[in-house]
Motif scaffolding. Structure first.
Motif, PDB file in Angstrom:
ATOM      1  N   PHE A  40      47.986  35.977  46.061  1.00 54.74           N
ATOM      2  CA  PHE A  40      48.295  37.414  46.074  1.00 54.74           C
ATOM      3  C   PHE A  40      47.002  38.220  46.029  1.00 54.74           C
ATOM      4  O   PHE A  40      46.165  38.016  45.157  1.00 54.74           O
ATOM      5  N   GLU A  73      36.538  35.166  41.821  1.00 55.13           N
ATOM      6  CA  GLU A  73      37.745  35.865  41.366  1.00 55.13           C
ATOM      7  C   GLU A  73      38.419  34.965  40.337  1.00 55.13           C
ATOM      8  O   GLU A  73      38.670  33.794  40.592  1.00 55.13           O
ATOM      9  N   LYS A 102      38.302  33.041  52.767  1.00 49.05           N
ATOM     10  CA  LYS A 102      38.682  32.400  51.503  1.00 49.05           C
ATOM     11  C   LYS A 102      38.929  30.900  51.627  1.00 49.05           C
ATOM     12  O   LYS A 102      39.342  30.267  50.666  1.00 49.05           O
ATOM     13  N   THR A 153      43.203  38.626  41.184  1.00 53.70           N
ATOM     14  CA  THR A 153      42.066  38.792  40.277  1.00 53.70           C
ATOM     15  C   THR A 153      42.024  40.186  39.660  1.00 53.70           C
ATOM     16  O   THR A 153      42.335  41.176  40.324  1.00 53.70           O
ATOM     17  N   GLU A 159      41.474  33.746  38.224  1.00 54.86           N
ATOM     18  CA  GLU A 159      42.925  33.829  38.450  1.00 54.86           C
ATOM     19  C   GLU A 159      43.716  32.748  37.715  1.00 54.86           C
ATOM     20  O   GLU A 159      43.303  31.592  37.651  1.00 54.86           O
ATOM     21  N   ASP A 177      39.053  31.834  42.594  1.00 56.21           N
ATOM     22  CA  ASP A 177      39.308  32.113  44.012  1.00 56.21           C
ATOM     23  C   ASP A 177      38.012  32.647  44.601  1.00 56.21           C
ATOM     24  O   ASP A 177      37.665  33.805  44.403  1.00 56.21           O
TER      25      ASP A 177
HETATM   26 MN    MN Z   1      42.114  36.228  44.795  1.00 57.32          MN
END
Ligand code: MN
Length: 292
Positions: A83, A133, A177, A247, A135, A164
């Protein structure tokens, strides 16, 4: 209960106050060495695995936790859902017009997953920043489609930590990513019975000992049940699927030699080294103007 992957797709239960790993791989039956899906099989057949454990506990090998090589607790999920823009403070720091409640989810390549004892390798992308990030990752237990928010937590197996890793830029998010090593997961899966409320967990990420991100999952725009429900309205969820929940603020660049550490209340913690790789550019990065 905490489950680890170790030593070449073996599955272990952590026991004895986190000192030992009980190798439950023999309870899973025969499986090919590739793809490495033993944890997915353990989750899909968990009641039988626990029954088998009670029957044959004495015959299973036990290793010291600090003597085994930990791998990503899940390395071959059916899908890795993520997300974007799911904390208001992160949306504001990015001046983003996106938000999870409007944009829904995206996918991240499974092959970006690494374990807690691996290293994050930065691609060679001059002019671009690669960010961390912090998470919470949800691991699905019982699969399903069209799951209601009210029943969503029945479909959770457990939780793990995710960094992430993301190249900032204007290219397709999935590409930015999905570099190899961009999804450290671990150090284990903590089963949901040990996590009283996934929507009220402190999480934090530090780089070289300096705290960069600190938040609580109560500030998620879409909470865990809502995310499960939303994903399952589109795609059937399968045991072992991973949902990255987004995040909070404080994202920032990773550089060669950094140590990045993530800790989530009731779930676990891990630290990874960052190294600079020498490949990874392509015409999309060379042609676009970087956005950092
Ligand atoms: Mn992320």
């Amino acid at each position: 209960m905490k489950l680890v992957s170790f030593g070449g797709d073996r599955v272990g239960l952590i026991d004895n106050d986190r000192k030992d790993v009980v190798d439950i791989t023999p309870l899973l039956g025969e499986a090919p060495h590739f793809p490495p899906m033993n944890m997915v099989r353990a989750i899909a057949n968990f009641p039988e695995v626990i029954e088998g454990l009670q029957r044959s506990r004495g015959s299973l090998n036990v290793h010291a936790l600090d003597a085994v090589e930990l791998e990503a607790p899940i390395s071959w999920p059916n899908k890795f859902v993520a997300f974007p823009a799911n904390y208001q403070d992160h949306i504001e720091e990015m001046s983003s017009r996106n938000r999870s409640t409007v944009n829904g989810f995206f996918l991240k390549a499974n092959s970006s997953i690494i374990g807690p004892q691996s290293q994050i390798t930065l691609p060679m992308l001059p002019g671009y920043e690669v960010h961390h990030e912090c998470e919470l990752a949800v691991i699905i237990g019982q699969g399903g489609r069209h799951i209601s928010p009210e029943s969503a937590l029945d479909h959770v197996f457990g939780y793990t930590c995710l960094v992430d890793v993301t190249v900032r830029g204007s290219q397709e998010r999935v590409m930015r990513k999905s570099y190899d090593t961009f999804a450290p997961l671990g150090p284990w899966i903590t089963t949901k019975d040990e996590v009283p409320d996934a929507d009220a967990l402190d999480l934090q990420l530090s780089v070289n000992g300096e705290v960069r991100q600190r938040a609580n999952t109560r500030d998620l725009l879409l909470n865990v049940p809502s995310m499960i429900s939303l994903v399952s309205s589109v795609s059937t969820l399968y045991p072992g699927d991973v949902i990255a929940t987004g995040t909070p603020a404080g994202v920032g660049p990773l550089r060669e030699g950094d140590t990045v550490s993530i800790r989530i209340e009731s779930v676990g913690s891990m630290s990874l080294q960052v190294r600079q790789g020498d490949g990874g550019s392509n015409l999309a990065f060379e042609r676009a103007t970087s956005v950092v």
